[in-house]
Design an enzyme around this catalytic site. Structure first.
Site, PDB file in Angstrom:
ATOM      1  N   HIS A 362      40.513  55.382  30.652  1.00 34.43           N
ATOM      2  CA  HIS A 362      39.789  54.231  31.206  1.00 34.43           C
ATOM      3  C   HIS A 362      38.574  54.662  32.020  1.00 34.43           C
ATOM      4  O   HIS A 362      37.869  53.828  32.558  1.00 34.43           O
ATOM      5  CB  HIS A 362      40.717  53.391  32.078  1.00 34.43           C
ATOM      6  CG  HIS A 362      41.924  52.888  31.344  1.00 34.43           C
ATOM      7  ND1 HIS A 362      41.990  51.636  30.782  1.00 34.43           N
ATOM      8  CD2 HIS A 362      43.104  53.488  31.036  1.00 34.43           C
ATOM      9  CE1 HIS A 362      43.167  51.478  30.186  1.00 34.43           C
ATOM     10  NE2 HIS A 362      43.857  52.600  30.323  1.00 34.43           N
ATOM     11  N   LYS A 554      36.188  41.053  41.622  1.00 32.74           N
ATOM     12  CA  LYS A 554      36.634  42.341  41.053  1.00 32.74           C
ATOM     13  C   LYS A 554      36.673  43.332  42.204  1.00 32.74           C
ATOM     14  O   LYS A 554      36.207  43.017  43.299  1.00 32.74           O
ATOM     15  CB  LYS A 554      35.679  42.817  39.961  1.00 32.74           C
ATOM     16  CG  LYS A 554      34.198  42.674  40.326  1.00 32.74           C
ATOM     17  CD  LYS A 554      33.287  43.086  39.192  1.00 32.74           C
ATOM     18  CE  LYS A 554      33.099  42.033  38.142  1.00 32.74           C
ATOM     19  NZ  LYS A 554      33.363  42.437  36.800  1.00 32.74           N
ATOM     20  N   ARG A 555      37.215  44.517  41.971  1.00 33.85           N
ATOM     21  CA  ARG A 555      37.199  45.536  43.024  1.00 33.85           C
ATOM     22  C   ARG A 555      35.771  45.708  43.537  1.00 33.85           C
ATOM     23  O   ARG A 555      34.824  45.618  42.760  1.00 33.85           O
ATOM     24  CB  ARG A 555      37.688  46.881  42.489  1.00 33.85           C
ATOM     25  CG  ARG A 555      39.170  46.939  42.208  1.00 33.85           C
ATOM     26  CD  ARG A 555      39.626  48.342  41.832  1.00 33.85           C
ATOM     27  NE  ARG A 555      38.943  48.843  40.650  1.00 33.85           N
ATOM     28  CZ  ARG A 555      38.224  49.957  40.626  1.00 33.85           C
ATOM     29  NH1 ARG A 555      38.076  50.690  41.706  1.00 33.85           N
ATOM     30  NH2 ARG A 555      37.641  50.347  39.505  1.00 33.85           N
ATOM     31  N   LYS A 560      29.708  48.294  40.477  1.00 39.77           N
ATOM     32  CA  LYS A 560      29.882  46.895  40.058  1.00 39.77           C
ATOM     33  C   LYS A 560      28.824  45.990  40.703  1.00 39.77           C
ATOM     34  O   LYS A 560      28.715  44.816  40.371  1.00 39.77           O
ATOM     35  CB  LYS A 560      31.293  46.416  40.396  1.00 39.77           C
ATOM     36  CG  LYS A 560      32.380  47.157  39.599  1.00 39.77           C
ATOM     37  CD  LYS A 560      33.772  46.635  39.925  1.00 39.77           C
ATOM     38  CE  LYS A 560      34.898  47.437  39.295  1.00 39.77           C
ATOM     39  NZ  LYS A 560      35.210  47.064  37.912  1.00 39.77           N
ATOM     40  N   THR A 665      37.586  43.568  32.059  1.00 38.58           N
ATOM     41  CA  THR A 665      38.473  42.593  31.434  1.00 38.58           C
ATOM     42  C   THR A 665      38.368  41.250  32.139  1.00 38.58           C
ATOM     43  O   THR A 665      38.759  40.230  31.574  1.00 38.58           O
ATOM     44  CB  THR A 665      39.933  43.080  31.480  1.00 38.58           C
ATOM     45  OG1 THR A 665      40.200  43.549  32.798  1.00 38.58           O
ATOM     46  CG2 THR A 665      40.178  44.187  30.497  1.00 38.58           C
ATOM     47  N   LYS A 669      38.583  36.916  30.766  1.00 41.00           N
ATOM     48  CA  LYS A 669      39.348  35.782  31.305  1.00 41.00           C
ATOM     49  C   LYS A 669      38.408  34.613  31.573  1.00 41.00           C
ATOM     50  O   LYS A 669      38.736  33.462  31.286  1.00 41.00           O
ATOM     51  CB  LYS A 669      40.062  36.193  32.594  1.00 41.00           C
ATOM     52  CG  LYS A 669      41.048  37.328  32.388  1.00 41.00           C
ATOM     53  CD  LYS A 669      41.452  38.015  33.694  1.00 41.00           C
ATOM     54  CE  LYS A 669      42.079  39.365  33.374  1.00 41.00           C
ATOM     55  NZ  LYS A 669      42.195  40.234  34.559  1.00 41.00           N
TER      56      LYS A 669
HETATM   57  C1  GFP Z   1      39.315  50.485  34.486  1.00 44.15           C
HETATM   58  C2  GFP Z   1      37.895  50.453  34.019  1.00 44.15           C
HETATM   59  C3  GFP Z   1      37.533  49.079  33.480  1.00 44.15           C
HETATM   60  C4  GFP Z   1      38.502  48.711  32.371  1.00 44.15           C
HETATM   61  C5  GFP Z   1      39.927  48.836  32.870  1.00 44.15           C
HETATM   62  C6  GFP Z   1      40.929  48.637  31.756  1.00 44.15           C
HETATM   63  O1  GFP Z   1      39.471  49.537  35.515  1.00 44.15           O
HETATM   64  O2  GFP Z   1      36.224  49.080  32.982  1.00 44.15           O
HETATM   65  O3  GFP Z   1      38.272  47.401  31.944  1.00 44.15           O
HETATM   66  O4  GFP Z   1      40.172  50.139  33.416  1.00 44.15           O
HETATM   67  O5  GFP Z   1      40.641  49.494  30.680  1.00 44.15           O
HETATM   68  F1  GFP Z   1      37.058  50.774  35.064  1.00 44.15           F
HETATM   69  P1  GFP Z   1      39.994  49.875  36.984  1.00 44.15           P
HETATM   70  O6  GFP Z   1      41.449  50.162  36.912  1.00 44.15           O
HETATM   71  O7  GFP Z   1      39.201  51.029  37.446  1.00 44.15           O
HETATM   72  O8  GFP Z   1      39.718  48.623  37.771  1.00 44.15           O
END
Ligand code: GFP
Ligand code: GFP
Length: 821
Positions: A362, A554-555, A560, A665, A669
């Site tokens: 990821h 988001k985080r 971001k 993701t 949603k």
């Molecule tokens: C990571 C990536 C995202 C991705 C998710 C799921 O997310 O771009 O959509 O994994 O594959 F950064 P975090 O766990 O870091 O939020």
């Protein structure tokens, strides 16, 4: 005698009522004549759980009988959120429960609000695991999830004076009605100690004499599929003191130390690491990884051996999915068991191991890849370090034959990194062993081939695959947006889209239909009302339903670019302030909503949260602005809040600097919920554009291939006037806390690594385009309908089918039931 086809428990409202009251009286131990909402929720949850247990028994027995190849999904994080609504919807008995409860004087929705979130994960990766479990169950795959049962989930975010504080999330405080402790399913997990060579039956072998022993105990959480009786299991491990060791200590009279060691065992599964990028407490983190891997592998091998005796069949019966590198010690552990305990020849064992693992990464950048110091690994898991060295030796020898003595490349590809601190590269280990290496979007998969794992791609192109992420429409439409769910079923003339989301494309033909548009807007309004009520209750800020609800949740992370959003909001504020009344009357009113957690040690992210609050304070109390602009920060954003926020959003922002978001993701949603996206061409947005057309979203910013050059220009590049003016307002103390925010401004006017300043102009253009579209409700609604209609590709059902077919080699194994007519 009940046939396999029959359910044992009845699901008519009267039977459900009886069951709820039974649990009030005997499980919750309250009188059935007097119990409050929370107690009612507990009883309700237990009655649902009974049904889940029944189905999971049926499923497991059926799997046992059929003995299909199973997939085991190994992940250190699962962000499950609440279970109640999702469960009753998947079981197909939500209405019956609602009726049963209303006769008892309770409302289903009110009780559902009593449930806390299971937040055993940080962000995207963790929620993805949860969505994928739902899809594996729904698509009838013989699957198991394995993880850790943390006692403390992701911290609670509390905001005081605009500053984030972290509080522990002891989510088990009020019990967890969904899980079942399996006191009989426990395994010993070894740590530390030494490895001795011994002769066994005339053969040399390695024996690991551990220095510490901890017991892993299983907690099973049922995951029901939708439209099927299949209910699979998420098995989470908790640490428990090993009786064996304790007895020795107690016998030698060392009572206190024996108790301390008991606590140490429980500590292993105690805390979820809140920062998924840079780990402190590396040893405990490594212990957690091995603990969960070792218990899971023992369980998987035990299940295999219950039905088979020859390990040649192991890859025909078992697929192991590594969710990022966190579980990658599983590779080494399976090797260790096969060689040291099952006494298979090394090469034969390696051959088997290489057929088992599928690896999904990821991360986007090399710095995000996990490395474990050799000293640490060698002390905690001495035998594993030896095995890694052996794997690496064989790999490098093989590599030399293929590529010759290209030492630079050999050292880049080696599993062992010979730097100042010698480390094990867990990603390289995983790529070497896995039969497939998956990216999470097309863009990300390309980056893996051309950057992150370029050397490996040249060696093994066939290993590399793309498995674009997806989210489950059950949670993100059916549970969280019931009005939209009803509307979709009505216009599509079927509920089948809940299992077959591609049917949503059927909406396209009605995108211009005035009746659909009218109903669509009503649904959005209902959801905006729900969100507005929440905002007012939480912050006291009243927001207008006529405004565009513009959301970024988001985080909090520099890449971001929540900061870009806030700078844009300041710009908007500044413009409104400088308009006369007639100009103001043309402004599209906005409610800007930002939410997300900053990792506890991430100072810049915390500053961004503070800036957001400072700006909100100013704007929300400025009578010149009124309803034209509001800014709200949603504290402690989590899955259950997302279920309120996402359906209520008109616009959602995905602003990552191109090339930094592996997939993303959240956008999926929002898309499902008919929300328009304002986004950079990054991660899965590129595929979203393919599905819905660039004309149906607002794109902006540098493209991935342009980023390096822009960075090269570096600090010398010109800060656009509008951006400079916004930064000046902050620097001059317009929002207070002047000194505190200087460094944020410096980062934009200085190196500007994340390209806020160079993207600012095109960001404002995209915002203006969004305003213009919003001012035309017909156009906006059409775009919204087309967004939902094009969201099918981003269902985790599609993702899981891809995995099952292209990577795991498994097939559905469906329990024959009432759903099959
Ligand atoms: C990571 C990536 C995202 C991705 C998710 C799921 O997310 O771009 O959509 O994994 O594959 F950064 P975090 O766990 O870091 O939020
Ligand atoms: C599984 C479940 C158990 C259940 C049996 C039924 O066992 O709870 O009782 O199936 O046969 F975990 P294993 O697949 O783990 O053997």
């Amino acid at each position: 005698m009940f046939g396999l086809m029959d359910g044992f428990l009845k699901n008519d409202p009267i039977s459900l009522q009886k069951d709820i009251l039974y649990h009030v009286e005997y499980t919750v131990a309250r009188s059935r004549f007097s119990f409050d909402d929370f107690e009612a929720y507990q009883a309700l949850a237990h009655s649902v759980r009974d049904r889940l247990i029944e189905r999971s028994h049926d499923t497991q027995l059926f799997f046992k009988r059929k003995d299909p190849k199973r997939v085991y999904f190994l992940s250190l994080e699962f962000l499950m959120g609440r279970s109640l609504s999702n469960s009753v919807i998947n079981l197909g008995i939500r209405d019956q429960y609602a009726e049963a409860l209303s006769q008892l004087g309770f409302e289903f929705e009110v009780l559902a609000e009593q449930e806390g979130d299971a937040a055993l994960g940080n962000g995207g990766l963790a929620r993805l695991s949860a969505c994928q479990m739902d899809s594996m169950a729904t698509l009838d795959y013989p699957a198991w999830g394995y993880g850790l049962r943390y006692q403390y989930g992701l911290f609670r975010q509390v905001i005081l004076d605009g500053i984030q504080h972290e509080q522990p999330d002891f989510w088990l405080n009020f019990g967890n009605p969904w899980e079942t402790e399996r006191v009989h399913v426990t395994y010993p997990v070894k740590f530390y100690g030494t490895v001795e060579e011994e002769i066994l039956n005339g053969e040399k072998c390695n024996v690991w004499n551990p220095g510490e022993l901890v017991e892993a105990v299983a907690y099973d959480n049922p995951i029901p599929g939708y439209g099927t009786r299949n209910t699979i299991t998420l098995r989470l491990w908790a640490g428990k003191p090993s009786d064996q060791r304790d007895m020795e200590a107690f016998n030698t009279g060392d009572y206190i130390n024996a108790l301390v060691s008991r606590q140490k065992a429980e500590n292993i599964s105690s805390v979820l690491y809140p920062d998924d990028r840079s780990y402190q407490g590396k040893e405990l983190r490594l212990k957690q990884q091995y603990f969960f891997v070792s218990a899971s592998i023992q369980d998987i091998i035990r299940r295999f051996k219950d039905a088979h005796s020859n390990f040649d069949e192991f890859p025909d019966k078992v697929a192991l999915q590594l969710n990022d590198t966190h579980p990658s010690l599983a590779i080494v552990e399976v090797m260790r068991v096969l060689v040291d305990e099952e006494h298979l020849d090394w090469h034969k064992a390696w051959d088997i191991v290489c057929k088992l693992f599928s690896f999904t990464i990821h991360a986007v950048i090399a710095e995000g890849l996990e490395k474990i110091p050799v000293d640490l690994l060698g002390s905690l898991l001495p035998r594993h370090l030896q095995i890694i060295y052996d794997i690496n030796f064989n790999f490098v020898e093989e590599l030399k034959k293929r590529i010759g003595l290209d030492y630079d490349r050999l050292s880049r590809m080696s599993i062992v990194e010979e730097a100042a601190v010698k480390t094990i590269r867990m990603a390289n280990l995983s790529v070497v062993c896995a039969h497939t290496v998956n990216g999470v979007s097309t863009v990300h998969s390309e980056l893996l081939k051309t950057k992150l794992f370029k050397d490996f791609y040249e060696l093994w192109p066939e290993k590399f695959q793309c498995m674009t992420n997806g989210v489950t429409q059950r949670r993100w439409i059916v549970v969280s947006n019931p009005s939209l769910c009803a509307l979709l079923s009505k216009w599509l003339g079927t509920e089948a889209w809940i299992r077959n989301v591609d049917l949503l494309t059927g909406l396209r033909e009605y995108a211009d239909d005035a009746d659909l548009q009218q109903e669509w807007m009503m649904v959005k309004k209902v959801n905006k009302m729900r969100l507005a009520e929440y905002i007012e209750a939480m912050s006291g800020v009243k927001v207008s339903l006529d405004a565009m609800f513009d959301v970024q949740t988001k985080r909090i992370h520099e890449y971001k670019r929540q900061l870009l959003n806030i700078l844009g909001i300041i710009h908007r504020y500044d413009c409104i302030k400088n308009m006369d009344k007639s100009q103001q009357s043309k402004v599209v009113p906005r409610v800007c909503i930002i939410g997300g957690k900053a990792a506890p040690g991430y100072e810049v992210a915390k500053k961004i949260i503070k800036l957001c609050h400072a700006v909100a304070e100013k704007i929300n109390n400025d009578s010149d602005v009124g309803d034209l602009l509001k800014l709200v920060f949603i504290p402690d954003y989590n899955v259950s809040l997302a279920e309120v926020v996402i359906p209520g959003a008109d616009l959602s922002q995905h602003l990552s600097t191109a090339g930094h978001e592996a997939s993303g993701t959240g956008s999926m949603k929002f898309l499902m919920n008919g929300c328009l996206l304002l986004a950079t061409e990054d991660g899965s947005t590129v595929e979203i554009v393919e599905e819905i057309g660039a004309e149906n979203l607002f794109l902006f910013g540098a493209k991935i291939h342009e980023v390096p050059e822009l960075r090269e220009k570096g600090p010398a590049h010109d800060v656009p006037l509008q951006c400079a003016r916004v930064l000046r307002l902050i620097r001059d103390g317009h929002f207070g806390f002047q000194d505190y925010f200087q460094s944020l401004c410096d980062s934009v006017e200085g190196e500007d690594f994340y390209l806020l300043s160079s993207d600012f102009g095109s960001y404002l253009e995209a915002q203006a385009a969004a305003d213009k579209a919003f001012a035309d409700p017909k156009k906006w609604t059409k775009m919204s309908i087309l967004s939902t209609a094009g969201s099918g590709r981003f269902s985790s059902d599609r993702t899981i089918r891809d995995y099952a077919e292209k990577s795991w080699g498994i097939e559905p194994c469906r329990f024959p039931s009432e759903f099959d007519g």
